[in-house]
Design an enzyme around this catalytic site. Structure first.
Site, short mmCIF file in Angstrom:
data_model
loop_
_atom_site.label_atom_id
_atom_site.label_comp_id
_atom_site.label_asym_id
_atom_site.label_seq_id
_atom_site.Cartn_x
_atom_site.Cartn_y
_atom_site.Cartn_z
N SER A 87 -23.39 -13.28 -2.76
CA SER A 87 -23.56 -14.67 -2.57
C SER A 87 -22.37 -15.28 -1.74
O SER A 87 -21.94 -14.96 -0.61
CB SER A 87 -23.78 -15.56 -3.97
OG SER A 87 -24.44 -16.67 -3.93
N ASP A 217 -30.66 -14.14 -3.66
CA ASP A 217 -29.40 -14.14 -4.26
C ASP A 217 -28.79 -13.01 -4.81
O ASP A 217 -29.50 -12.48 -5.83
CB ASP A 217 -29.21 -15.30 -4.89
CG ASP A 217 -27.92 -15.71 -5.34
OD1 ASP A 217 -26.86 -14.66 -4.99
OD2 ASP A 217 -27.33 -16.72 -5.89
#
Length: 323
Positions: A87, A217
């Site tokens: 991320s 993610d």
């Protein structure tokens, strides 16, 4: 830095006022496979010195604390042999792996800081303050609330690197397959789609379709991906930027408090279990308190809160490496 202006969206000012809070094609490697090096690394330590790897974790705006950890490496003249990121950690890691120093990344971020003495509502009407917000686009029809296209375009201009193979330090980016529910590690081929996939927080940012997979993610499966470095590095550093939140007086959280805090409950549980089985040589969690996922404009506060962790990292590295 290129002087690039992004088109203003009419609804962005309104969006920012109620969010006031995660700015967040390459081949894939499954979690149970040993990653293959993308290319011969230029980040190898001098002969006889341990090969240092650093894993930069997920955490939204808290991830700006990674910049100070990279500054610590620079100040000790330590160049990583490998970098891994999830991320926001993938974003910061890509910039560093492309050749930017920690200080240069900090200067890049400081262009978008809202002055603390100015009222937020006033600043949101200011063109300079909208630079962060203009990276975001509402896109409800494609699996997310926000699109990261503006931010990806900004990264493209900043990185001046299109593939993993062009990076100065090998980088591994953690993502997750939405349907198979497994970790997918990206480390070859196109760089920016991999970064975009790793920051695709479910319900907020649009997933990335790559090799017939729907990728989201990396923090959903591997919030601090230090395990991607243990096979190749002698000394591994893991930086956890999940952060902390103070329990509010109101018992019932708001919609956005729930949306952004629920994943952190999951990430905390993942890391607690993971660390029971394997630990890096250094695991640091800078104490970043009460910074919401999208509050990148509070960078100076984040830097201030992360400074003790930076000094701790320098101390521990100096002791371990005798530098």
């Amino acid at each position: 830095m290129p002087d690039r202006k992004f088109p203003r969206r009419r609804f962005l000012t309104l969006l920012a006022t109620f969010l006031s809070s995660y700015l967040p094609l390459g081949s894939s490697v499954r979690a149970n496979e040993k990653p293959r090096p993308a290319h011969e690394p230029s980040g190898r330590s001098d002969e006889g010195k341990p090969r240092v790897g650093i894993a930069l974790g997920s955490g939204g705006a808290n991830g700006l604390a990674h910049i100070l950890m990279l500054e610590a490496l620079d100040e000790l003249s330590i160049r990583p042999y490998r970098i891994a990121g999830s991320s926001i950690g993938a974003i910061i890691g890509a910039l560093y792996a492309a050749g930017m120093t920690g200080r240069e990344i900090r200067e890049l971020v400081e262009q978008f800081i809202i002055a603390p003495e100015e009222h937020l509502a006033h600043e949101l009407l200011n063109e300079d303050a909208l630079r962060w917000v203009e990276f975001l686009e509402i896109d409800l029809g494609n699996g997310g609330l926000l699109s990261g296209e503006g931010f990806i375009s900004f990264l493209y201009d900043t990185l001046e690197r299109e593939t993993f193979e062009e990076l100065e330090i090998p980088l591994r980016i953690a993502t997750a397959d939405l349907w198979s529910r497994e970790q997918i590690v990206l480390q070859t081929g196109a760089l920016l789609p991999a970064v975009k996939a790793s920051m695709a927080l479910p319900g907020v940012f649009i997933p990335v379709i790559l090799d017939n997979r729907v990728l989201i993610d990396g923090g959903t499966v591997n919030p601090v991906p230090y395990d991607l470095l243990t096979e190749d590095c002698d000394l591994v550093i893991g930086i956890d930027v999940i952060g902390e939140r103070t329990k509010p007086k109101a018992l019932m959280p708001s919609y956005f408090e729930t949306i952004f805090n629920a994943p952190k409950v999951m990430q905390h549980a993942i890391m607690s279990e993971k660390r029971r089985h394997t630990k890096p040589a250094i695991y640091l969690a800078p104490r970043i308190v009460d910074v919401r996922a999208l509050e990148f404009y509070r960078a100076n506060e984040i830097f201030a809160q992360a400074r003790p962790a930076k000094e701790e990292l320098k101390h521990r590295l100096s002791k371990l490496l005798k530098v």
